[in-house]
Design an enzyme around this catalytic site. Structure first.
Site, PDB file in Angstrom:
ATOM      1  N   GLU A  50     -62.391  21.822   7.744  1.00 49.77           N
ATOM      2  CA  GLU A  50     -62.064  22.382   9.057  1.00 49.77           C
ATOM      3  C   GLU A  50     -62.944  21.696  10.085  1.00 49.77           C
ATOM      4  O   GLU A  50     -64.121  21.416   9.825  1.00 49.77           O
ATOM      5  CB  GLU A  50     -62.274  23.893   9.108  1.00 49.77           C
ATOM      6  CG  GLU A  50     -62.000  24.447  10.497  1.00 49.77           C
ATOM      7  CD  GLU A  50     -61.740  25.945  10.539  1.00 49.77           C
ATOM      8  OE1 GLU A  50     -61.248  26.420  11.569  1.00 49.77           O
ATOM      9  OE2 GLU A  50     -62.030  26.631   9.543  1.00 49.77           O
ATOM     10  N   CYS A 245     -59.503  28.574  11.008  1.00 47.25           N
ATOM     11  CA  CYS A 245     -59.182  29.241  12.263  1.00 47.25           C
ATOM     12  C   CYS A 245     -58.570  28.313  13.302  1.00 47.25           C
ATOM     13  O   CYS A 245     -57.837  28.775  14.176  1.00 47.25           O
ATOM     14  CB  CYS A 245     -60.438  29.909  12.815  1.00 47.25           C
ATOM     15  SG  CYS A 245     -61.029  31.290  11.812  1.00 47.25           S
ATOM     16  N   ASN A 379     -53.387  31.357   7.986  1.00 45.27           N
ATOM     17  CA  ASN A 379     -54.760  31.225   7.494  1.00 45.27           C
ATOM     18  C   ASN A 379     -55.275  32.574   7.005  1.00 45.27           C
ATOM     19  O   ASN A 379     -55.047  32.944   5.867  1.00 45.27           O
ATOM     20  CB  ASN A 379     -55.654  30.644   8.585  1.00 45.27           C
ATOM     21  CG  ASN A 379     -57.112  30.614   8.181  1.00 45.27           C
ATOM     22  OD1 ASN A 379     -57.432  30.201   7.075  1.00 45.27           O
ATOM     23  ND2 ASN A 379     -57.999  31.067   9.045  1.00 45.27           N
ATOM     24  N   GLU A 380     -55.907  33.340   7.879  1.00 43.94           N
ATOM     25  CA  GLU A 380     -56.436  34.661   7.494  1.00 43.94           C
ATOM     26  C   GLU A 380     -55.621  35.769   8.156  1.00 43.94           C
ATOM     27  O   GLU A 380     -56.172  36.774   8.590  1.00 43.94           O
ATOM     28  CB  GLU A 380     -57.909  34.776   7.880  1.00 43.94           C
ATOM     29  CG  GLU A 380     -58.826  33.916   7.037  1.00 43.94           C
ATOM     30  CD  GLU A 380     -60.289  34.061   7.434  1.00 43.94           C
ATOM     31  OE1 GLU A 380     -60.565  34.605   8.525  1.00 43.94           O
ATOM     32  OE2 GLU A 380     -61.153  33.610   6.659  1.00 43.94           O
TER      33      GLU A 380
END
Length: 668
Positions: A50, A245, A379-380
């Site tokens: 990332e 993120c 992602n989350e």
């Protein structure tokens, strides 16, 4: 007399201590060699990239010039201008229209030019070569003009200021790329790039770039060699990218859009990096993404290091931590563009010239497909809003690309309300893997050695996509955190039938530009350091074997359970090297006597000597740093065998790997 008494006291203490060790109960570990367990997936141990902590621009991406196309909101961020300099916005690249014009300063003894500070300086080495390039033109139709390009050491005296420099003749009224090779006469981690107008004729400059010629694989738009080499050395099975993120973005406008990251590098637009402002105490207002390290480069990197590429795409939800208003997200009935991005990505990776995006990959220089097998959506993300959006992606992907394995999310936590809600939903959607994330303290890692022992084997598989031990009051890369990660990973290996992938996170951090720690690899402008956690990942990946074996202590898995003396263990068979490999982690504060017995060894089979790799320290807080990169590293030794057993003592706070080579045997 006092010194004599002290001597006898020390001897007595040593004898007493030895007696305790000799009489301490031996921990009997039994490895069953009769039957092979689940295959160890090639993807089991991998990497997650990332762009946080200046991991891309200023890090792995080897470009040394900040704001090379003048597209930052303040166009000269990273630059100092002097003399007659102006910024224009009708340049040759549609997505990056800004450029600078250098004009005569009005007097022969005045100067016009620019100076770039790089990323925390520009790191250069003596006698290494650096490729300077620029797109330039003569705006007034003159026959010729000239610029002088140099690398300088701003902190040195006037006589030593210039490290190297060259003239470049600008000879066209049309935009054209020029380049020269610069070779510094000294090493400097904080050099700067300076450009003078060396004529009374104006010039326009766009996409000003400086790369070391010694990049990974020698590519011009390449990667920093030492950082890429560190990734290769882990021998990872999977590479997850580009986040994290940044896939979501603080808002949808700042999400990572893969289509903007491919094609001609000069025309890839700037993107705001959400890690610029996420933490006020680690605020970096000049942190943007040039997209120079884009999806094409990620696929190349995965290919270079032998890893399966695993791209993560937006599902239309911006970061849910930062957006509680439903209007901040793409509506469920307006996801067609997002879904098409996923389908087009598969064409980009695997398609032939008959597809629009396959042709783009071929035109970029990679005629063969990248053989993409996995894709992660979101992602989350969490909640019903995620499930509703993911369902549409699953439907389209199953229809058009049933060969692609889909990865869904279990939310941002390793347990709790959202985790418990999402797992059943992922089963209903029949995704192939579920991405679990856990940044947790020491107590969590010590309690989770048996986490996957009782997972449902009928549902989706597990991808441990982001994890790291965050020490309480010690959120840095100290050894004890790495040791507990090693302990936890025995459970991944033992459950290779359900856990297919695992990636530590984050990967990179610049020592002057980090937002988050701990991280796997730290670096400055010239050096890098592999942390204790890096060595744990490498030891697992390079000793993963091909099949799990059953290993027990008192007929139970060795997972730090009660009465197991802080021990964690797993065992594998390596069909390629024909070795048994046993991993044992002693998390306790005392040495632990071990007897590792190999049961079921065929008759006439001889077990030869044991290669032992140990990674341990009496100082749990020790860490590798730029200044002391080898403060703690694995060491090797040879141990004897007693028949078909290893008898030894594993020191306190130590990760041990025992590699046994049988001879005169058939494959179990």
């Amino acid at each position: 007399m006092k010194s004599k008494n002290l001597f006898f006291a020390i001897v007595a203490a040593a004898v007493f201590s030895s007696g305790i060790m000799l009489n301490a109960q031996t921990n009997d570990l039994i490895v069953n060699t009769k039957k092979l367990g689940a295959p160890i997936p090639p993807t089991m141990y991998g990497l997650f990239f990332e762009d946080i902590n200046y991991a891309a621009d200023g890090g792995l991406y080897a470009e040394l010039v900040k704001n090379r196309s003048f597209e930052f909101p303040q166009a000269l961020t990273g630059w100092t201008s002097f003399g007659n300099v102006s910024v224009r916005n009708d340049g040759p690249f549609e997505n990056n229209p800004h450029y600078v014009r250098l004009e005569y300063p009005g007097h022969a003894h005045k100067r016009t030019g620019l100076q770039n500070e790089g990323f925390f300086g520009i790191g250069v080495r003596k006698d290494f070569e650096y490729r300077f390039s620029v797109w330039a033109r003569l705006p007034e139709g003159d026959k010729v003009s000239k610029i002088y390009v140099e690398l300088i050491s701003p902190g040195s005296n006037e006589e030593r200021q210039g490290l190297t420099g060259q003239d470049i003749i600008i000879d066209s009224k049309e935009w054209k790329k020029y380049q020269v090779i610069l070779k510094p006469k000294a090493t400097d981690p904080k050099a700067e790039l300076r450009i003078f107008l060396a004529s009374d004729k104006s010039v326009d400059l766009e996409h000003i770039s400086l790369f070391p010629t010694d990049t990974w694989k020698g590519r011009e738009n390449g990667l920093r060699r030492d950082l890429a080499q560190a990734l290769y050395d882990i021998r990872p099975g999977v590479l997850r990218f580009p986040g994290g993120c940044i896939v979501e973005g603080t808002d949808l406008d700042s999400r990572y859009e893969w289509k903007k990251s491919v094609g001609q590098v000069e025309n890839r637009p700037l993107n705001l990096n959400r890690w610029q402002y996420t933490f006020q105490h680690r605020f970096f207002p000049d942190y943007y993404q040039s997209y120079g390290l884009g999806f094409y480069e990620f696929f190349l990197l995965a290919e270079d290091i032998g890893a399966e590429p695993l791209p993560v795409l937006s599902c239309g939800l911006a970061c849910q931590f930062q957006n509680t208003d439903p209007q901040a997200h793409a509506a469920v009935d307006s996801l067609a563009g997002y879904i098409n991005d996923a389908l087009d990505l598969i064409d980009f990776a695997n398609g032939d010239a008959s597809t629009e995006w396959g042709k783009k990959r071929i035109d970029m220089g990679h005629p063969e497909p990248f053989n993409l097998k996995y894709i992660a959506i979101g992602n989350e993300q969490w909640g019903q809003e995620y499930v509703d959006r993911l369902a549409l992606f699953v439907e389209a992907l199953r229809k058009y690309h049933p060969e692609i394995r889909i990865i869904g999310s279990s939310g941002p936590g390793s347990e709790g309300e959202q985790f418990d809600f999402l797992w059943p939903e992922m089963r209903k959607l029949k995704v192939d893997l579920v991405d679990e994330h856990f940044y947790r303290p020491e107590s969590w890692f010590l309690s989770q050695g048996a986490r996957y022992d009782n997972y449902d084997r009928k549902g989706p598989k597990v991808f441990a996509g982001e994890y790291a031990c965050h020490g309480v009051g010690k959120k840095y890369n100290h050894f004890n955190a790495a040791l507990l990660e090693a302990a936890f990973m025995t459970g991944l290996e033992r459950n290779a039938d359900i856990v297919l992938m695992a990636t530590y996170a984050p990967l990179f951090a610049h020592v002057e530009g980090w937002q988050w720690r701990p991280d796997l690899i730290w670096f400055d402008n010239l050096n890098s350091v592999e942390t204790a956690s890096y060595y744990v990942q490498k030891l697992y990946s390079t000793n993963k074997g091909t099949n799990a074996l059953t290993l027990t202590m008192n007929k139970r898995n060795v997972a730090g359970l009660e009465s197991q003396n802080g021990l964690f263990a797993s065992a594998v068979w390596d069909g390629d090297t024909k070795n048994y490999i046993v991993k044992v982690i002693n998390t306790s504060n005392a040495p632990q006597p071990l007897k590792i017995s190999f049961e079921g060894i065929a008759k006439n089979t001889v077990l030869s000597g044991v290669k032992c790799i140990k990674f341990g320290s009496s100082n749990p807080d020790i860490e590798n740093t730029i200044e002391n990169p080898t403060a703690i590293v694995p060491r090797e030794e040879t141990l004897p065998l007693t028949g078909t057993a290893i008898e030894t003592v594993l020191e306190a706070k130590t990760f041990g790997i025992f590699i046994v080579s049988p001879s005169n045997m058939k494959k179990p």
